[in-house]
Design a protein around this motif. Structure first.
Motif, PDB file in Angstrom:
ATOM      1  N   CYS A 119       6.605  -8.288 -15.435  1.00  0.00           N
ATOM      2  CA  CYS A 119       7.446  -9.479 -15.644  1.00  0.00           C
ATOM      3  C   CYS A 119       7.567 -10.311 -14.361  1.00  0.00           C
ATOM      4  O   CYS A 119       7.807 -11.514 -14.415  1.00  0.00           O
ATOM      5  N   ASN A 120       7.366  -9.676 -13.209  1.00  0.00           N
ATOM      6  CA  ASN A 120       7.473 -10.396 -11.936  1.00  0.00           C
ATOM      7  C   ASN A 120       6.421  -9.842 -10.962  1.00  0.00           C
ATOM      8  O   ASN A 120       6.747  -9.114 -10.025  1.00  0.00           O
ATOM      9  N   PRO A 121       5.145 -10.184 -11.192  1.00  0.00           N
ATOM     10  CA  PRO A 121       4.036  -9.515 -10.498  1.00  0.00           C
ATOM     11  C   PRO A 121       4.163  -9.507  -8.981  1.00  0.00           C
ATOM     12  O   PRO A 121       3.897  -8.475  -8.350  1.00  0.00           O
ATOM     13  N   ALA A 163      -1.437  -2.918 -22.438  1.00  0.00           N
ATOM     14  CA  ALA A 163      -0.937  -3.694 -21.298  1.00  0.00           C
ATOM     15  C   ALA A 163       0.423  -3.176 -20.878  1.00  0.00           C
ATOM     16  O   ALA A 163       1.160  -2.582 -21.669  1.00  0.00           O
ATOM     17  N   GLY A 164       0.745  -3.427 -19.627  1.00  0.00           N
ATOM     18  CA  GLY A 164       2.036  -2.994 -19.095  1.00  0.00           C
ATOM     19  C   GLY A 164       1.923  -2.854 -17.595  1.00  0.00           C
ATOM     20  O   GLY A 164       0.838  -2.985 -17.029  1.00  0.00           O
ATOM     21  N   PRO A 165       3.030  -2.582 -16.946  1.00  0.00           N
ATOM     22  CA  PRO A 165       3.022  -2.568 -15.486  1.00  0.00           C
ATOM     23  C   PRO A 165       2.243  -1.398 -14.918  1.00  0.00           C
ATOM     24  O   PRO A 165       2.088  -0.371 -15.574  1.00  0.00           O
ATOM     25  N   CYS A 166       1.795  -1.571 -13.682  1.00  0.00           N
ATOM     26  CA  CYS A 166       1.172  -0.460 -12.965  1.00  0.00           C
ATOM     27  C   CYS A 166       2.159   0.697 -12.999  1.00  0.00           C
ATOM     28  O   CYS A 166       1.832   1.789 -13.430  1.00  0.00           O
ATOM     29  N   SER A 167       3.400   0.413 -12.565  1.00  0.00           N
ATOM     30  CA  SER A 167       4.422   1.463 -12.513  1.00  0.00           C
ATOM     31  C   SER A 167       5.686   1.026 -13.242  1.00  0.00           C
ATOM     32  O   SER A 167       6.076  -0.140 -13.180  1.00  0.00           O
ATOM     33  N   SER A 217       3.967  -1.600  -6.898  1.00  0.00           N
ATOM     34  CA  SER A 217       2.597  -1.109  -6.651  1.00  0.00           C
ATOM     35  C   SER A 217       1.629  -2.113  -7.271  1.00  0.00           C
ATOM     36  O   SER A 217       1.953  -2.768  -8.256  1.00  0.00           O
ATOM     37  N   ASP A 218       0.464  -2.241  -6.666  1.00  0.00           N
ATOM     38  CA  ASP A 218      -0.606  -3.121  -7.165  1.00  0.00           C
ATOM     39  C   ASP A 218      -0.138  -4.550  -7.489  1.00  0.00           C
ATOM     40  O   ASP A 218      -0.535  -5.131  -8.517  1.00  0.00           O
ATOM     41  N   ALA A 219       0.667  -5.128  -6.586  1.00  0.00           N
ATOM     42  CA  ALA A 219       1.215  -6.468  -6.846  1.00  0.00           C
ATOM     43  C   ALA A 219       0.113  -7.529  -6.987  1.00  0.00           C
ATOM     44  O   ALA A 219       0.212  -8.431  -7.814  1.00  0.00           O
ATOM     45  N   ALA A 220      -0.961  -7.398  -6.209  1.00  0.00           N
ATOM     46  CA  ALA A 220      -1.989  -8.459  -6.196  1.00  0.00           C
ATOM     47  C   ALA A 220      -2.773  -8.567  -7.495  1.00  0.00           C
ATOM     48  O   ALA A 220      -3.420  -9.581  -7.759  1.00  0.00           O
ATOM     49  N   GLY A 280      -8.867  -5.708  -8.572  1.00  0.00           N
ATOM     50  CA  GLY A 280      -7.849  -5.588  -7.519  1.00  0.00           C
ATOM     51  C   GLY A 280      -7.144  -6.905  -7.235  1.00  0.00           C
ATOM     52  O   GLY A 280      -6.263  -6.962  -6.394  1.00  0.00           O
ATOM     53  N   LYS A 281      -7.576  -7.974  -7.906  1.00  0.00           N
ATOM     54  CA  LYS A 281      -6.854  -9.240  -7.772  1.00  0.00           C
ATOM     55  C   LYS A 281      -6.847  -9.989  -9.112  1.00  0.00           C
ATOM     56  O   LYS A 281      -7.795  -9.917  -9.886  1.00  0.00           O
TER      57      LYS A 281
END
Ligand code: PEP
Ligand code: MN
Length: 354
Positions: free
Chosen positions: A229-231, A20-24, A236-239, A203-204
């Motif tokens: 931490c703050n989607p 797990a971890g952020p897109c970017s 990138s890929d916020a949704a 995608g969501k």
């Protein structure tokens, strides 16, 4: 091919193994905050995109090499393993120079044998696990080809990542799951661990939980999930990103069915399936014999084989009937077209006989 375990020391062999971890990676603070949140819920492997393949120029293309020391901090301060996407030899060298623990190859790269070969060449003599996402297009051979290229470079710690397949139809999914493709991969390579990436399939956010559950029911080994931490503010890929807290909730809600218990009941059910398949085969063979008789009749009366109107009626009626019986209309159409093709083949043989 004989694969070696992708498990690093301290990572339990329990399903699902989580990445797990952020897109970017965006900023050092965002990388550290997210990693702290994930470490606190027991995550052991941290992902972050450093170089981002974007569909169009102008999108956020990643922070580049300057993000790698941030991941090193994640490792030294929080004890997490780290993984990044690599798309060329330069990325591989930079990642290795910064002690990244696992590499992954993205969907756009897997679709390009030149790029995969370049990565494979850069990995010659290196011992590091490599995760290989499916290519963007639903082509199992291309996926297997990428796995073979990496394997042939001497990398035997390999896992596949199912992230869905690109299509015009984006009504529900960002990338269609087409589960039969990873299932066929499992059949052909039973020892290869397979992860699911529900974030890029769905995608969501709302789809992460149901897709993860489906992957577990299909006996996938692990999940790669985007967490930030703050989607809402993600670059990138916020949704599709979720906080570590939401991730914890989803993981706790997953029902993991134990694959070891092949019960009496299951073998009884499997016997039923064998018998039903037998019946299906007999019925199909019978149907072909009747089609042949029709073929003889058409031949004697100088009639053409293909009678479009009759075929259209059959398709429509049977598809409707199938839907009423709880089956998918498209599925039945595919079956009927295949059966019809085989019938025509039998009738053509008769026409050719003198
Ligand atoms: C990603 O994991 O952030 C990514 C770009 O994924 P994919 O290669 O599956 O599109
Ligand atoms: Mn992403």
């Amino acid at each position: 091919m004989k694969f070696e375990s992708i498990l690093l020391p301290g990572v339990e062999a329990k399903r699902p193994i989580i990445i797990a971890g952020p897109c970017s990676a965006e900023t050092e603070e965002q990388v550290m905050d997210t990693a702290r949140g994930l470490a606190s819920i027991g995550i052991k492997i941290y992902r972050a995109g450093i170089w981002k393949p974007r569909t169009k120029p102008g999108g956020f293309e990643g922070v580049g090499e300057k993000g790698l020391p941030w991941l090193k901090r994640v490792k030294s301060e929080l004890g997490l393993y780290t993984t990044v996407e690599v798309a060329n030899a330069k990325h591989v060298r930079a990642a290795l120079a910064h002690d990244i623990d696992i590499l992954w190859i993205g969907a756009r790269t897997t679709a390009n044998p030149f790029a995969v070969q370049e990565i494979a060449d850069a990995l010659e003599g290196v011992d590091i696990p490599v995760f290989i996402k499916n290519p963007v297009n639903p082509d199992l051979e291309l996926w297997i080809g990428a796995i073979e290229r990496i394997y042939n470079a001497g990398i035997h710690k390999i896992a596949a990542v199912h992230r869905g397949f690109s299509s015009y139809d984006k009504k529900i999914y960002r990338n269609l799951p087409q589960w039969h493709i990873p299932i066929e991969l499992r059949r052909q390579m039973p020892d290869l661990p397979i992860f699911c990436d529900p974030s890029h399939i769905g995608g969501k956010r709302e789809l992460i939980a149901p897709l993860s559950q489906q992957a577990m029911d299909l006996n996938f080994d692990g999940l790669m999930i985007e967490s930030h931490c703050n989607p809402e503010k993600a670059w990138s890929d916020a949704a599709q990103q979720i906080t570590p807290q939401v991730l914890e909730f989803i993981l706790e809600s997953l029902v993991i069915r134990d694959t070891m218990q092949t019960t009496e009941n299951l073998s009884a059910l499997r016997r039923q399936i064998d018998e039903l398949d037998n019946n299906l085969l007999e019925l199909l063979a019978h149907r072909m014999r009747v089609a042949e008789e029709i073929g003889w009749y058409k031949k004697e009366h100088n009639m053409p084989i293909l009678q479009t109107q009759r075929y259209d009626e059959i398709l429509q009626n049977r598809v409707q009937q199938a839907i009423e019986m709880g089956m998918d209309g498209d599925f039945m159409k595919t079956v009927l077209i295949a059966i019809h093709e085989e019938s025509i083949r039998h009738q053509m043989e008769i026409m050719e006989k003198s």
